[in-house]
Enzyme design. Structure first.
Site: not given
Length: 526
Positions: A15-17, A43-44, A49-50, A117, A233, A279, A340, A375
């Site tokens: 993923g992103a990491a 999941s990435t 959202g952003g 958000e 979420h 959230r 989530h 988070r």
């Protein structure tokens, strides 16, 4: 046939990491990236959202820090929050340099469009329409495929870490194509496997979010922290064919209204920020109203915005809803809360280092102290890349002096047989997810938690016996990890005698004046 692979760095997760770390490592290092499925299946890819970052002149690092700590119910580590936020601008610039196409305004400067958000006091969410994760994932995947020193291994599932004298030096990995277990060895190993939301019956996460990295790290001797804080979420699409489709929080950021089945707004009764409350508050409010009314869902309405606005900002949501017969330009969207994000995880420092030598954890697998008890929206992708970069820098500084790993033994399958009872796996998998949803969900009690703990321990005995006697499979590996992480979540929840953020218990509804992390240590037997 079992194979043996040798690299300088082994990254488990794509993923992103994991991809950020791979691309930030020096080009002379040979890097293996293990993908449970294919690239772009974590999941990435599905994050809509952003990324929260201080990019606007009206915004500030202090404001972003304050918002994050407030959303985290004062349990965030201020040093981790500041470290992450201070690196946000450079992180976004790095993504732009990689080729990520973020949405821009129509002004002469073509400045980035920033949205707002829940929990944020400023517009600071940079995004690529409503498919930011996809834009980031596809771009970084392409860069990784082009990098001559990065080697991608698809359809691989890590089973256990390989230890030598309390030092991590690789992992045993199941090749799903051949059903053989291979040895991957490296001077440094990084866990970037995501969270454990698949422990719950209803979740926004893809199927691979089974807590693999957390479980492997725990078995290797790493402490975990704050596992009781599972973010639900507030708005997942409620539809029999929707499976795990998330309705981005940016819809509420752009004026979306939460409605009861009779069309009445209700969030103002729970928080003065209404739909833009953090959230945990929004999810509890929805859960309360659904139970009070006996309703299957509530509704999110953005139909007061123009069709052009909705098509420009939310093309993915609009298209998916339309496939299911919901026209968001006219109809409210049926939504429910779903598991989530895992706010706790493997304890690390600012360089992603765990308790075990040469072992790193980054992204949702880790506990950095950034998220606290809840988070804040769009801080997760930022954390992935900031810590992916810091871990890469730490490995680069140490690599030359690190010892080579000793040759590990091959995986021993001589004492096991093929299973003829795979139905046991599916039944146990279903039971874990159901009792976690029923007893360890949005609202908890001591009685429910103790009931869940008894089931988790009993199931683990059954699963471990099965694991010892039969050949491993993807489903068995995930079930084994999921049951272990479920127990860690339950034990953490039992130990917290207060309600804070995402952990709300009817037995202790008040919040203590002092915020303390929940830390579990595998060296201390419960």
């Amino acid at each position: 046939m079992n194979k043996h692979f040798q690299h300088d760095v082994l990254i488990i997760g794509s993923g992103a990491a994991g991809l950020t770390m791979a691309l930030q490592l020096p080009k002379h290092l040979q890097v293996a990236v293990i993908c449970k499925s294919e690239l772009n299946e974590g999941s990435t890819f599905y994050a809509q959202g952003g990324i929260a970052a201080v990019l606007d002149n009206q915004d500030s690092v202090d404001s972003h820090v304050d918002d994050t700590i407030a959303a985290g119910a004062n349990l965030c580590h201020s040093d981790a929050v500041k470290f992450t936020v201070e690196n946000s601008r450079n992180t976004i610039q790095w993504l732009v340099d990689q080729g990520v196409q973020f949405s821009r305004n129509t002004d002469e400067q073509q400045s980035f469009h920033l949205t707002k958000e829940g929990g944020h006091s400023q517009r600071r969410i940079i995004h690529a329409a409503d498919a930011t994760g996809r834009a980031v994932s596809e771009t970084l995947s392409q860069r990784a495929l082009e990098a001559p020193n990065v080697h991608i291994y698809n359809q691989r599932v890590a089973i256990n870490l390989i230890m030598d004298n309390e030092r991590c030096q690789g992992a045993y990995v199941l090749n799903r194509n051949t059903d053989h277990v291979d040895v991957f060895q490296a001077k440094f190993v990084a866990l970037a496997t995501g969270g454990a939301s698949k422990a719950y019956l209803y979740t926004s996460n893809p199927d691979g979010a089974s807590g693999d990295g957390i479980a492997m790290a725990w078995r290797a001797g790493c402490r975990v922290a704050n596992m009781e804080f599972n973010q639900f979420h507030p708005t997942c699409l409620y539809h029999s064919q929707a499976k795990s489709f998330l309705i981005t929080e940016a819809i509420r950021g752009e004026g979306g209204r939460l409605l009861l089945p009779n069309g009445e707004r209700f969030m103002e009764r729970f928080d003065k920020r209404g739909e833009l409350a953090p959230r945990d508050i929004v999810a509890r409010a929805i859960d309360h109203e659904m139970k009070r009314l006996g309703s299957d869902c509530v509704y999110l309405d953005i139909s007061h915005k123009s069709p052009e606005f909705l098509l420009h900002h939310f093309p993915t949501v609009k298209a998916r809803c339309l496939e299911l017969g919901i026209d968001i330009t006219r109809d409210p969207i049926p939504v429910v809360p779903a598991a989530h994000y895992t706010c706790g995880g493997v304890m690390v420092d600012s360089r992603g280092r765990t308790d075990v030598a040469n072992l790193y954890a980054i992204g949702e697998t880790s506990f950095t102290g950034l998220h606290g008890a809840n988070r804040m929206a769009s801080n997760s992708l930022l954390e992935c890349m900031v810590y992916g970069q810091s871990a890469a820098a730490d490995i680069a500084a140490q690599h030359a002096s690190a010892p080579e790993p000793t040759t590990a033994a091959v995986w021993d399958e001589s004492q096991v047989t093929n299973s003829d009872e795979d139905v046991v796996i599916s039944h146990n998998w279903d039971e874990v997810r159901r009792f976690m949803w029923d007893y360890v969900g949005i609202v908890r009690t001591d009685k429910r938690l103790q009931r869940a703990l008894r089931r988790a321990k009993l199931l683990q005995k059954e699963i471990n016996e099965y694991y010892r006697n039969y050949k491993v499979s993807n489903d068995l590996i995930e079930l084994r990890n999921l049951a272990m992480v479920a127990e860690l979540i339950i034990r953490s929840a039992i130990s917290r005698k207060e309600s804070r953020g995402l952990h709300y218990t009817l037995d202790y509804p008040e919040t203590d004046s002092k915020a303390i992390d929940t830390i579990l240590d595998p060296a201390i037997k419960d």
